[in-house]
Enzyme design. Structure first.
Site, PDB file in Angstrom:
ATOM      1  N   THR A  20      -9.400   0.461   2.640  1.00 11.16           N
ATOM      2  CA  THR A  20      -9.402   1.922   2.469  1.00 11.16           C
ATOM      3  C   THR A  20     -10.387   2.412   1.401  1.00 11.16           C
ATOM      4  O   THR A  20     -10.414   3.614   1.117  1.00 11.16           O
ATOM      5  CB  THR A  20      -7.992   2.426   2.105  1.00 11.16           C
ATOM      6  N   GLY A  67       0.831  -1.208   0.000  1.00 11.30           N
ATOM      7  CA  GLY A  67       0.000   0.000   0.000  1.00 11.30           C
ATOM      8  C   GLY A  67       0.866   1.257   0.000  1.00 11.30           C
ATOM      9  O   GLY A  67       2.095   1.180   0.038  1.00 11.30           O
ATOM     10  N   GLN A  68       0.229   2.407  -0.013  1.00 13.41           N
ATOM     11  CA  GLN A  68       0.982   3.670  -0.083  1.00 13.41           C
ATOM     12  C   GLN A  68       1.912   3.828   1.117  1.00 13.41           C
ATOM     13  O   GLN A  68       3.119   4.028   0.963  1.00 13.41           O
ATOM     14  CB  GLN A  68       0.017   4.861  -0.086  1.00 13.41           C
ATOM     15  N   TYR A 126     -16.611   3.278   6.825  1.00 15.16           N
ATOM     16  CA  TYR A 126     -15.142   3.296   6.918  1.00 15.16           C
ATOM     17  C   TYR A 126     -14.701   4.007   8.206  1.00 15.16           C
ATOM     18  O   TYR A 126     -13.887   3.481   8.973  1.00 15.16           O
ATOM     19  CB  TYR A 126     -14.558   3.994   5.689  1.00 15.16           C
ATOM     20  N   TRP A 144      -5.900  12.344   3.838  1.00 14.24           N
ATOM     21  CA  TRP A 144      -5.717  12.629   2.405  1.00 14.24           C
ATOM     22  C   TRP A 144      -4.349  12.147   1.903  1.00 14.24           C
ATOM     23  O   TRP A 144      -3.551  12.919   1.369  1.00 14.24           O
ATOM     24  CB  TRP A 144      -5.892  14.126   2.150  1.00 14.24           C
ATOM     25  N   LYS A 153     -12.769   2.290  11.371  1.00 10.73           N
ATOM     26  CA  LYS A 153     -11.435   2.735  11.794  1.00 10.73           C
ATOM     27  C   LYS A 153     -11.447   3.164  13.269  1.00 10.73           C
ATOM     28  O   LYS A 153     -10.497   2.904  13.999  1.00 10.73           O
ATOM     29  CB  LYS A 153     -10.948   3.875  10.903  1.00 10.73           C
TER      30      LYS A 153
END
Ligand SMILES: NC(=O)c1ccc[n+]([C@@H]2O[C@H](COP(=O)([O-])OP(=O)(O)OC[C@H]3O[C@@H](n4cnc5c(N)ncnc54)[C@H](OP(=O)(O)O)[C@@H]3O)[C@@H](O)[C@H]2O)c1
Length: 309
Positions: free
Chosen positions: A71, A16-17, A134, A159, A138
C-alpha cells in the site's frame, strides 16, 4: 444440546488497518484466522499456493479475505516488481486456490484504479485508467481475481483510516500538535473511509452470501464501498483537527493556519487522481446497507485513539 460453530474465515494482512478491523469485527458470527506476512508472505509467489492449500486443509474456512497489499503508493513507483507480485500476482494465485476448493475470495481494491478526470462519483461500470504503479498493480489484481472464475467480492474503497495502523488522520493529529502551520492539498477529493466500516460491511456481505447455494448468488462481484459524502484532504484535515481539539487533544495549530494548496505544489512520486469519489449505489442496493457520512468514522476513530499529550 449442540452449539453453533462459527464459520472460519482466513484473513491475510491481519496486522493492517482493514485486516485488524476484520479480525476484531467478524466475530462472533465468523471465526477469523488472521495471517500476517510471517504466516503467509504474498511476495513468496513460489510457495503461496502450497501454503494456502495447507491453511485451508487445517482450518476448513468458509471464505478467504485478502486484506494484505503493498500500500506504499509512492514507494511502489520504485518497487514496481514487488508491488505487482503482492497486488496482482498473489491475488490471482489466491483466487485460483480458493476456486479449487470452492471457496469465495474477498479482495480489496482502490479508487486509484481511476484517472480522476470524471465528473461526479465513479460507478463500477466506468472506465479505469490508473495513474500510478500502485493503481495499475491493483487493477491487475482485480483482473486476476476475476479470471479465476470463482465466487468473489472485489471491494474498491478509498482514503482508509482507523485507530489502528498508520494513516493520514494520525499523521495530521501528530503534526497539529507539533506545528504552528500546515499545508494540505485541497484540489483532490474523495471519501475518507474507516477500516471499521469496511470490516462491518464485509461482515454484512458475507452474512448474506455464505451458505446455501451461495456460489450462484448474483451478488458476488465488483463493488464500490466507501463512506458517504466527500471532501478534500484539506477539508478532512480541518475537520479532524478541529474535532480533536473539542475532544481535549493538545492541538497547537490554529484553524486558520491550516493552508489549502494545489496538488501540483506538493510533489510526490506517484500521481493521484484529482477525483476519487466512488458511487456506492450498487453496494447499498445489493446489501441493504446505508453507508454513513465519512465524518462519523472520523469521530469514532478519534474517540478510540488514546490522547497523546
Ligand atoms: N490505505 C488506503 O488508503 C487504501 C485506500 C484504498 C484501498 N486500499 C486497499 O485496502 C486494502 C487494505 O489496506 P490497508 O489500508 O489495511 O493497508 P495496510 O494498513 O497498509 O495493511 C496492509 C497489510 O498488508 C501486509 N502486507 C504487505 N506486504 C505483504 C506481503 N508481502 N505478505 C503478506 N502481507 C503483506 C502488511 O504487512 P506489514 O504490516 O508486515 O507491512 C499489512 O499488514 C488493500 O487492498 C489496499 O490496497 C487501501
Amino acid at each position: 444440546m449442540s452449539e453453533l460453530i462459527p464459520k472460519r474465515v482466513l484473513v491475510t494482512g491481519g496486522q493492517g488497518q482493514v485486516g485488524h478491523a476484520l479480525v476484531q469485527q467478524l466475530a462472533p458470527d465468523f471465526q477469523p484466522i488472521g495471517y500476517d506476512r510471517l504466516g503467509l508472505d504474498l511476495s513468496d509467489l513460489d510457495r503461496l499456493a502450497d501454503k494456502l492449500h495447507a491453511a485451508i486443509e487445517v482450518h476448513q474456512p468458509c471464505a478467504i479475505i485478502n486484506a494484505a497489499a503493498f500500500t506504499a503508493v509512492d514507494r511502489a513507483e520504485s518497487q514496481e516488481s514487488l508491488a505487482y507480485d503482492v497486488n496482482a500476482l498473489a491475488p490471482g494465485i489466491m483466487a485460483t486456490v480458493a476456486t479449487s476448493h470452492g471457496l469465495p475470495l474477498v479482495h480489496y481494491s482502490t479508487d486509484y484504479v481511476f484517472d480522476g478526470q470524471h465528473d461526479g462519483a465513479y460507478t463500477e461500470n466506468d472506465l479505469t485508467g490508473p495513474l500510478s504503479v500502485y493503481g495499475r498493480s491493483k487493477l491487475a489484481g482485480e483482473k486476476a481475481v476475476m479470471a479465476a472464475n470463482g465466487p468473489h467480492l472485489i471491494l474498491r474503497t478509498s482514503w482508509v483510516f482507523g485507530a489502528h495502523g498508520q494513516n493520514f488522520l494520525k499523521t495530521m493529529l501528530r503534526l497539529a500538535q507539533e506545528r504552528d502551520a500546515l499545508s494540505v492539498v485541497n484540489d483532490q477529493i474523495g471519501a475518507p473511509t474507516s477500516a471499521e466500516l469496511i470490516a462491518q460491511s464485509t461482515h454484512t456481505a458475507l452474512s448474506n452470501l455464505i451458505g446455501g447455494a451461495s456460489a450462484h448468488d448474483p451478488r458476488w462481484g465488483l463493488y464500490h464501498l466507501a463512506a458517504s459524502g466527500h471532501t478534500s484532504w484539506h477539508g478532512y484535515a480541518q475537520y479532524l483537527i478541529s474535532h480533536a481539539r473539542t475532544l481535549g487533544w493538545p492541538i497547537r495549530i490554529r484553524d486558520d493556519a491550516i493552508e489549502g494548496i494545489a496538488a501540483r505544489d506538493y510533489p510526490v512520486a506517484a500521481v493521484r487522481p484529482m477525483n476519487s469519489r466512488l458511487d456506492t449505489t450498487k453496494w447499498q442496493q445489493s446489501f441493504g446497507e446505508t453507508l454513513p457520512d465519512w465524518r462519523v468514522g472520523v469521530d469514532h476513530a478519534l474517540a478510540n485513539i488514546p490522547l497523546q499529550p
